[in-house]
Design a protein around this motif. Structure first.
Motif, PDB file in Angstrom:
ATOM      1  N   TYR B  16     106.399  -3.307  27.244  1.00 49.29           N
ATOM      2  CA  TYR B  16     104.955  -3.356  27.438  1.00 49.29           C
ATOM      3  C   TYR B  16     104.284  -3.851  26.170  1.00 49.29           C
ATOM      4  N   LYS B  17     103.150  -4.505  26.335  1.00 49.36           N
ATOM      5  CA  LYS B  17     102.449  -5.054  25.170  1.00 49.36           C
ATOM      6  C   LYS B  17     101.648  -3.984  24.446  1.00 49.36           C
ATOM      7  N   LEU B  18     101.586  -4.165  23.143  1.00 50.36           N
ATOM      8  CA  LEU B  18     100.806  -3.245  22.320  1.00 50.36           C
ATOM      9  C   LEU B  18      99.376  -3.775  22.245  1.00 50.36           C
ATOM     10  N   THR B  19      98.536  -3.319  23.143  1.00 49.00           N
ATOM     11  CA  THR B  19      97.188  -3.879  23.227  1.00 49.00           C
ATOM     12  C   THR B  19      96.164  -2.944  22.592  1.00 49.00           C
ATOM     13  N   GLU B  20      94.988  -3.503  22.311  1.00 46.60           N
ATOM     14  CA  GLU B  20      93.875  -2.733  21.773  1.00 46.60           C
ATOM     15  C   GLU B  20      93.599  -1.486  22.616  1.00 46.60           C
ATOM     16  N   PRO B  21      93.329  -1.631  23.912  1.00 41.79           N
ATOM     17  CA  PRO B  21      92.998  -0.439  24.710  1.00 41.79           C
ATOM     18  C   PRO B  21      94.085   0.625  24.657  1.00 41.79           C
ATOM     19  N   ARG B  22      95.340   0.224  24.653  1.00 42.79           N
ATOM     20  CA  ARG B  22      96.420   1.220  24.597  1.00 42.79           C
ATOM     21  C   ARG B  22      96.413   1.946  23.267  1.00 42.79           C
ATOM     22  N   LYS B  23      96.169   1.199  22.187  1.00 40.97           N
ATOM     23  CA  LYS B  23      96.086   1.857  20.882  1.00 40.97           C
ATOM     24  C   LYS B  23      94.918   2.835  20.845  1.00 40.97           C
ATOM     25  N   VAL B  24      93.788   2.387  21.372  1.00 44.41           N
ATOM     26  CA  VAL B  24      92.593   3.231  21.329  1.00 44.41           C
ATOM     27  C   VAL B  24      92.805   4.523  22.116  1.00 44.41           C
ATOM     28  N   GLN B  31      94.054  12.207  18.229  1.00 46.23           N
ATOM     29  CA  GLN B  31      93.158  12.657  17.162  1.00 46.23           C
ATOM     30  C   GLN B  31      92.071  13.612  17.617  1.00 46.23           C
ATOM     31  N   SER B  32      91.819  13.649  18.906  1.00 42.77           N
ATOM     32  CA  SER B  32      90.733  14.509  19.348  1.00 42.77           C
ATOM     33  C   SER B  32      91.122  15.980  19.261  1.00 42.77           C
ATOM     34  N   ARG B  33      90.156  16.814  18.875  1.00 43.97           N
ATOM     35  CA  ARG B  33      90.446  18.251  18.868  1.00 43.97           C
ATOM     36  C   ARG B  33      90.299  18.828  20.274  1.00 43.97           C
ATOM     37  N   MET B  34      89.680  18.064  21.161  1.00 43.60           N
ATOM     38  CA  MET B  34      89.584  18.538  22.540  1.00 43.60           C
ATOM     39  C   MET B  34      90.951  18.410  23.202  1.00 43.60           C
ATOM     40  N   THR B  35      91.395  19.472  23.839  1.00 45.13           N
ATOM     41  CA  THR B  35      92.667  19.389  24.543  1.00 45.13           C
ATOM     42  C   THR B  35      92.391  19.247  26.034  1.00 45.13           C
ATOM     43  N   HIS B  36      93.391  18.839  26.772  1.00 46.36           N
ATOM     44  CA  HIS B  36      93.282  18.739  28.219  1.00 46.36           C
ATOM     45  C   HIS B  36      92.102  17.874  28.636  1.00 46.36           C
ATOM     46  N   MET B  37      91.965  16.710  28.026  1.00 45.52           N
ATOM     47  CA  MET B  37      90.857  15.809  28.350  1.00 45.52           C
ATOM     48  C   MET B  37      91.086  15.167  29.711  1.00 45.52           C
ATOM     49  N   ASN B  38      90.005  14.936  30.420  1.00 43.72           N
ATOM     50  CA  ASN B  38      90.138  14.168  31.654  1.00 43.72           C
ATOM     51  C   ASN B  38      89.816  12.699  31.378  1.00 43.72           C
ATOM     52  N   ALA B  39      89.969  11.862  32.415  1.00 41.90           N
ATOM     53  CA  ALA B  39      89.819  10.426  32.190  1.00 41.90           C
ATOM     54  C   ALA B  39      88.437  10.081  31.645  1.00 41.90           C
ATOM     55  N   ASP B  41      86.432  11.997  29.809  1.00 45.03           N
ATOM     56  CA  ASP B  41      86.398  12.390  28.397  1.00 45.03           C
ATOM     57  C   ASP B  41      87.027  11.303  27.535  1.00 45.03           C
ATOM     58  N   VAL B  42      88.195  10.860  27.971  1.00 46.67           N
ATOM     59  CA  VAL B  42      88.916   9.845  27.211  1.00 46.67           C
ATOM     60  C   VAL B  42      88.095   8.561  27.146  1.00 46.67           C
ATOM     61  N   LEU B  43      87.518   8.196  28.266  1.00 49.18           N
ATOM     62  CA  LEU B  43      86.701   6.979  28.305  1.00 49.18           C
ATOM     63  C   LEU B  43      85.544   7.060  27.327  1.00 49.18           C
ATOM     64  N   LYS B  44      84.865   8.205  27.328  1.00 51.12           N
ATOM     65  CA  LYS B  44      83.705   8.349  26.454  1.00 51.12           C
ATOM     66  C   LYS B  44      84.106   8.159  24.987  1.00 51.12           C
ATOM     67  N   ARG B  45      85.164   8.847  24.581  1.00 42.77           N
ATOM     68  CA  ARG B  45      85.639   8.710  23.196  1.00 42.77           C
ATOM     69  C   ARG B  45      86.108   7.294  22.909  1.00 42.77           C
ATOM     70  N   ALA B  46      86.797   6.721  23.860  1.00 41.73           N
ATOM     71  CA  ALA B  46      87.349   5.382  23.654  1.00 41.73           C
ATOM     72  C   ALA B  46      86.224   4.371  23.464  1.00 41.73           C
ATOM     73  N   LYS B  47      85.142   4.555  24.191  1.00 45.49           N
ATOM     74  CA  LYS B  47      84.002   3.640  24.068  1.00 45.49           C
ATOM     75  C   LYS B  47      83.351   3.699  22.686  1.00 45.49           C
ATOM     76  N   GLU B  48      83.479   4.848  22.015  1.00 47.16           N
ATOM     77  CA  GLU B  48      82.941   4.943  20.656  1.00 47.16           C
ATOM     78  C   GLU B  48      83.705   4.031  19.706  1.00 47.16           C
ATOM     79  N   ILE B  49      84.976   3.801  20.029  1.00 52.98           N
ATOM     80  CA  ILE B  49      85.816   2.968  19.182  1.00 52.98           C
ATOM     81  C   ILE B  49      85.792   1.519  19.659  1.00 52.98           C
ATOM     82  N   LYS B  50      85.829   1.357  20.980  1.00 54.22           N
ATOM     83  CA  LYS B  50      85.880   0.005  21.575  1.00 54.22           C
ATOM     84  C   LYS B  50      84.898  -0.012  22.749  1.00 54.22           C
ATOM     85  N   PRO B  51      83.634  -0.330  22.466  1.00 54.90           N
ATOM     86  CA  PRO B  51      82.567  -0.128  23.457  1.00 54.90           C
ATOM     87  C   PRO B  51      82.759  -0.863  24.771  1.00 54.90           C
ATOM     88  N   ASP B  52      83.515  -1.955  24.762  1.00 52.16           N
ATOM     89  CA  ASP B  52      83.640  -2.696  26.017  1.00 52.16           C
ATOM     90  C   ASP B  52      84.852  -2.281  26.845  1.00 52.16           C
TER      91      ASP B  52
END
Lengths: 149, 149
Positions: B16-24, B31-39, B41-52
């Motif tokens: 599989y390719k090592l892509t930006e979204p996969r890294k994010v 790195q998140s201190r929140m455990t048991h995140m749902n999709a 939650d993950v999306l919200k945090r991911a958008k802070e790093i990669k808004p698109d």
DNA sequence: ATTCATGCAAATCGTTTGCAACCCA
DNA sequence: TGGGTTGCAAACGATTTGCATGAAT
């Protein structure tokens, strides 16, 4: 297993009406040989008895039955809830063996975690009320016929 | 716990390719201190790093991670899947204590069912590969403050 | 360059809800 | 009678999919 009389008494005792749809859903759950039915399985069977029953009603009735502990719900990771009539009211739930090859669900009677529950209360101060266990693996038949899937 | 290097090697090794979204998404999970995140939650945090980044991508990445055993999913009966990075690859999963009063999820390290698994294989011919245990009850804090909810 | 992965939007699926009509107690 | 219940259809939220563009190898 709970019978129709007990069922209608429980409804009445809790202040709910004994309606056609509720009777039909109860009959479907108690008479069908299919176990672990999901809402649309129940709906399909219910429509054979009462063709104008609506999907929303089935969901509402199943939710009510769950609240009344007539039924409990089961998640088999297939995107919908499945329902099972309770066998008894002793508070002991059974657990499930799920075959990852053929999807068959078997039941496990043992009461598994009693010792552990005591331990958890002592060490974590967490009072255990219920537990659900799902065990994944390969059933006897699939072990013998690995080519089946 | 798995690190970024190991993560990218696993992706590459499996073709599989090592892509930006996969890294994010990996960074968010590790790195998140929140455990048991749902999709979402993950999306919200991911958008802070990669808004698109798109929601579909997050779902696809999480599904891939699950397939690769980088992550496993958890059902807390709230209508969505939750995700957790695997700590190790020894095949031993931890289990969860779920407080019915405040919703808090605690982890339980014990490896619960080993003896039982042997018993099941002997008596039922069912080969156990995995098990999931959820324990419901009331946590220490909620026992002390019953009025909280 | 080729293939795989992405973002977007529309589609899907299970489930829930609003509401007028209906039916059991 | 009167409020709990129903059926219908529309709303919903989580997840998936089709497809043309874009990026990793």
């Amino acid at each position: 297993m709970i019978n129709t009389n007990e069922f209608s008494n429980i409804l009445k005792d809790m202040g709910y009406k004994l309606t056609e749809p509720r009777k039909v859903v109860f009959d479907v759950l108690s008479q069908s040989r299919m176990t672990h039915m999901n809402a649309s399985d129940v709906l399909k069977r219910a429509k054979e008895i009462k063709p104008d029953i609506g999907a929303a009603t089935v969901y509402r009735v199943l939710a009510l039955f769950e609240k009344l502990d007539l039924v409990y719900s089961l998640d088999l990771d297939d995107g919908c809830s499945r329902y099972e009539l309770r066998r008894s009211f002793d508070g002991h739930r059974h657990h499930h063996l799920i075959c990852e090859s053929c999807g068959k669900v078997m039941e496990l009677k043992e009461d598994l975690l009693e010792k552990l529950e005591i331990e958890i209360e002592k060490t974590k101060g967490f009072v255990v009320k219920d537990h659900r266990v799902k065990i994944y693996g390969t059933c006897k038949k699939c072990r013998k016929n690995p080519g089946m899937l």
